[in-house]
Design a protein around this motif. Structure first.
Motif, PDB file in Angstrom:
ATOM      1  N   MET A  43       0.735  -1.307  -0.179  1.00  0.00           N
ATOM      2  CA  MET A  43      -0.098   0.140   0.065  1.00  0.00           C
ATOM      3  C   MET A  43       0.883   1.292   0.269  1.00  0.00           C
ATOM      4  SD  MET A  43      -2.915  -1.260   2.738  1.00  0.00           S
ATOM      5  CE  MET A  43      -4.061   0.327   2.537  1.00  0.00           C
ATOM      6  N   GLN A  44       0.647   2.164  -1.017  1.00  0.00           N
ATOM      7  CA  GLN A  44       1.218   3.407  -0.874  1.00  0.00           C
ATOM      8  C   GLN A  44       0.725   4.343   0.051  1.00  0.00           C
ATOM      9  OE1 GLN A  44       0.522   5.813  -4.388  1.00  0.00           O
ATOM     10  NE2 GLN A  44       2.711   6.267  -4.881  1.00  0.00           N
ATOM     11  N   THR A  98      -0.443   6.270  -9.326  1.00  0.00           N
ATOM     12  CA  THR A  98      -0.118   7.306  -8.516  1.00  0.00           C
ATOM     13  C   THR A  98       1.249   7.768  -7.923  1.00  0.00           C
ATOM     14  OG1 THR A  98      -2.351   7.501  -7.523  1.00  0.00           O
ATOM     15  CG2 THR A  98      -0.558   8.926  -6.683  1.00  0.00           C
ATOM     16  N   TYR A  99       2.207   8.974  -8.406  1.00  0.00           N
ATOM     17  CA  TYR A  99       3.447   9.276  -8.223  1.00  0.00           C
ATOM     18  C   TYR A  99       3.729   9.419  -6.817  1.00  0.00           C
ATOM     19  CZ  TYR A  99       8.058  11.397  -8.431  1.00  0.00           C
ATOM     20  OH  TYR A  99       9.093  11.743  -8.071  1.00  0.00           O
ATOM     21  N   PRO A 133      13.378   8.527  -4.977  1.00  0.00           N
ATOM     22  CA  PRO A 133      12.740   9.577  -6.064  1.00  0.00           C
ATOM     23  C   PRO A 133      11.694   9.068  -6.693  1.00  0.00           C
ATOM     24  CG  PRO A 133      14.746   8.947  -6.974  1.00  0.00           C
ATOM     25  CD  PRO A 133      14.735   7.838  -5.584  1.00  0.00           C
ATOM     26  N   ILE A 134      11.262   7.824  -7.019  1.00  0.00           N
ATOM     27  CA  ILE A 134      10.196   7.090  -7.667  1.00  0.00           C
ATOM     28  C   ILE A 134       9.660   6.389  -6.957  1.00  0.00           C
ATOM     29  CG2 ILE A 134       9.822   5.811  -9.735  1.00  0.00           C
ATOM     30  CD1 ILE A 134      12.443   6.561 -10.987  1.00  0.00           C
ATOM     31  N   ASN A 135       8.162   6.303  -6.768  1.00  0.00           N
ATOM     32  CA  ASN A 135       7.302   5.392  -5.886  1.00  0.00           C
ATOM     33  C   ASN A 135       6.024   5.719  -6.882  1.00  0.00           C
ATOM     34  OD1 ASN A 135       5.338   4.918  -3.906  1.00  0.00           O
ATOM     35  ND2 ASN A 135       6.790   4.914  -2.583  1.00  0.00           N
ATOM     36  N   LEU A 136       5.728   4.434  -7.208  1.00  0.00           N
ATOM     37  CA  LEU A 136       4.485   4.354  -7.993  1.00  0.00           C
ATOM     38  C   LEU A 136       3.590   3.281  -7.390  1.00  0.00           C
ATOM     39  CD1 LEU A 136       6.021   4.006 -11.619  1.00  0.00           C
ATOM     40  CD2 LEU A 136       5.114   6.075 -10.404  1.00  0.00           C
ATOM     41  N   LYS A 146       2.641  -1.650  -5.545  1.00  0.00           N
ATOM     42  CA  LYS A 146       3.611  -0.554  -5.539  1.00  0.00           C
ATOM     43  C   LYS A 146       5.073  -1.160  -6.166  1.00  0.00           C
ATOM     44  CE  LYS A 146       5.377   0.251  -1.328  1.00  0.00           C
ATOM     45  NZ  LYS A 146       5.429   0.674  -0.002  1.00  0.00           N
ATOM     46  N   VAL A 147       5.728  -0.305  -6.887  1.00  0.00           N
ATOM     47  CA  VAL A 147       7.175  -0.347  -7.464  1.00  0.00           C
ATOM     48  C   VAL A 147       7.665   0.989  -7.143  1.00  0.00           C
ATOM     49  CG1 VAL A 147       8.301  -0.671  -9.440  1.00  0.00           C
ATOM     50  CG2 VAL A 147       5.993  -1.701  -9.207  1.00  0.00           C
ATOM     51  N   ALA A 148       9.005   0.736  -6.686  1.00  0.00           N
ATOM     52  CA  ALA A 148       9.736   1.868  -6.198  1.00  0.00           C
ATOM     53  C   ALA A 148      11.098   1.576  -6.391  1.00  0.00           C
ATOM     54  CB  ALA A 148       9.801   2.140  -4.690  1.00  0.00           C
ATOM     55  N   TYR A 149      11.942   2.877  -6.879  1.00  0.00           N
ATOM     56  CA  TYR A 149      13.407   2.664  -6.995  1.00  0.00           C
ATOM     57  C   TYR A 149      14.025   3.737  -5.865  1.00  0.00           C
ATOM     58  CZ  TYR A 149      18.061   4.314  -8.269  1.00  0.00           C
ATOM     59  OH  TYR A 149      19.362   4.907  -8.144  1.00  0.00           O
ATOM     60  N   GLY A 150      14.884   3.351  -5.182  1.00  0.00           N
ATOM     61  CA  GLY A 150      15.668   4.284  -4.224  1.00  0.00           C
ATOM     62  C   GLY A 150      17.018   3.868  -4.321  1.00  0.00           C
ATOM     63  N   PHE A 151      17.874   4.880  -3.875  1.00  0.00           N
ATOM     64  CA  PHE A 151      19.398   4.510  -3.463  1.00  0.00           C
ATOM     65  C   PHE A 151      19.855   4.878  -2.065  1.00  0.00           C
ATOM     66  CE2 PHE A 151      18.999   8.896  -5.080  1.00  0.00           C
ATOM     67  CZ  PHE A 151      19.727   9.606  -4.038  1.00  0.00           C
TER      68      PHE A 151
END
Length: 309
Positions: A43-44, A98-99, A133-136, A146-151
């Motif tokens: 869940m976002q 949703t971003y 920076p990216i959370n969909l 939910k799909v996300a990229y982080g560093f």
């Protein structure tokens, strides 16, 4: 026994002792802490700003070798992480999702990669910054996805002696795929599953590249409605498994874990309280580990609160 023989025996004893002690104080884990995700992981966060504080305690005094046997290492580890998360979910849409975005600032008492064991060093300070920076997020009829990229940026403290180090000392990249599926029409019974993939860069101050990791987390839970929906009580069972995908590499790889990938499993209960009208939630989970190989085996304890605005 003459003097030369005595000196030779003494040097041999010292070498053997160093070889025995050296491996006992080092390991390298990833930057993601397994057990961070549990129920509702797919869940976002709601539209707008959300603050969450997650306290993670990982006590361990056992190290399992490549065969699953307890290694003769005397240590008493207490990893403490106070993770401060800010997430912002926008109204913008991308590919029907949703971003959103997020950032997490941890306060730690040792690097989360646990490079030292049993040495009595407990520095405290800001750890490595996590930026997402990216959370969909997709809201489907029977599931949230939910799909996300982080560093992870090595922003923590670095000390040459290691006595005041709070950073893992390397950049990392993380991909997260998660879903929460609803098992009944009321959406009160849920199954959550998430996977986190870590890709690590070389350490800045050592000839060492920590192997890439994959973490799987899952949970089944039930929500009980109280006070006409003003209070939601959630119970469930959650667990995780973490696998090292590639070997550590470089001349500074700890002898204890060289050429051996690690893994671990855990399962335990989760309890949560959700107050929808106040946009507030609380959770607690306890996850005893088992089946560890080439790493510590302990218990992951998590307490978290969250508030949306």
């Amino acid at each position: 026994m003459n003097h030369k023989v005595l000196m030779s025996c003494t040097m041999l004893l010292l070498i053997v002792t160093c070889l025995a002690i050296g491996p006992a104080i080092g390991q390298e884990r990833g930057q993601y802490i397994p057990g961070t995700g549990g129920l509702n992981s797919g869940m976002q966060t709601p539209e707008g700003l959300t603050y969450a504080n997650m306290f993670i305690w990982y006590p361990a005094s056992t190290f399992k070798d490549r065969d699953g046997d307890t290694a003769p290492i005397d240590f008493d580890l207490d990893l403490l992480v106070d993770l401060n998360l800010l997430a912002y979910t926008t109204k913008a849409k991308f590919l029907g999702a949703t971003y959103g975005m997020a950032v997490a600032v941890p306060i730690v008492n040792t690097p989360v990669s646990l490079p030292r064991l049993g040495v009595g060093i407990n520095p405290t300070g800001i750890g490595d910054l996590y930026v997402e920076p990216i959370n969909l997020g997709w809201k489907l009829k029977k599931a949230d996805v939910k799909v996300a990229y982080g560093f992870v940026a090595p922003t923590g403290k670095f000390d040459e002696t290691g006595s005041d180090t709070t950073t893992t000392d390397y950049w990392g990249h993380q991909l997260t795929f998660a879903t929460t599926a609803y098992l009944d029409k009321t959406k009160l019974t849920q199954f959550s599953f998430s996977t986190n993939w870590e890709f690590h860069q070389k350490k800045r101050h050592e000839d060492l590249k920590v192997g890439n990791n994959m973490t799987l987390e899952a949970g089944v839970g039930k929500i009980f409605v109280k006070n006409q929906g003003k209070q939601l009580i959630q119970f469930g069972v959650v667990g995780y498994s973490e696998f090292q995908l590639t070997n550590d590499s470089g001349t500074a790889v700890p002898l204890l874990t060289a050429n051996n990938k690690d893994r671990v499993f855990a399962i335990g209960p989760e309890f949560g309280v959700i107050l929808p009208t106040k946009k507030f939630n609380f959770l607690a989970r306890v996850l005893p580990e088992f089946g560890a190989r080439n790493r510590t085996q302990g218990v992951t304890v998590v307490f978290a609160i969250g508030k949306s605005f």
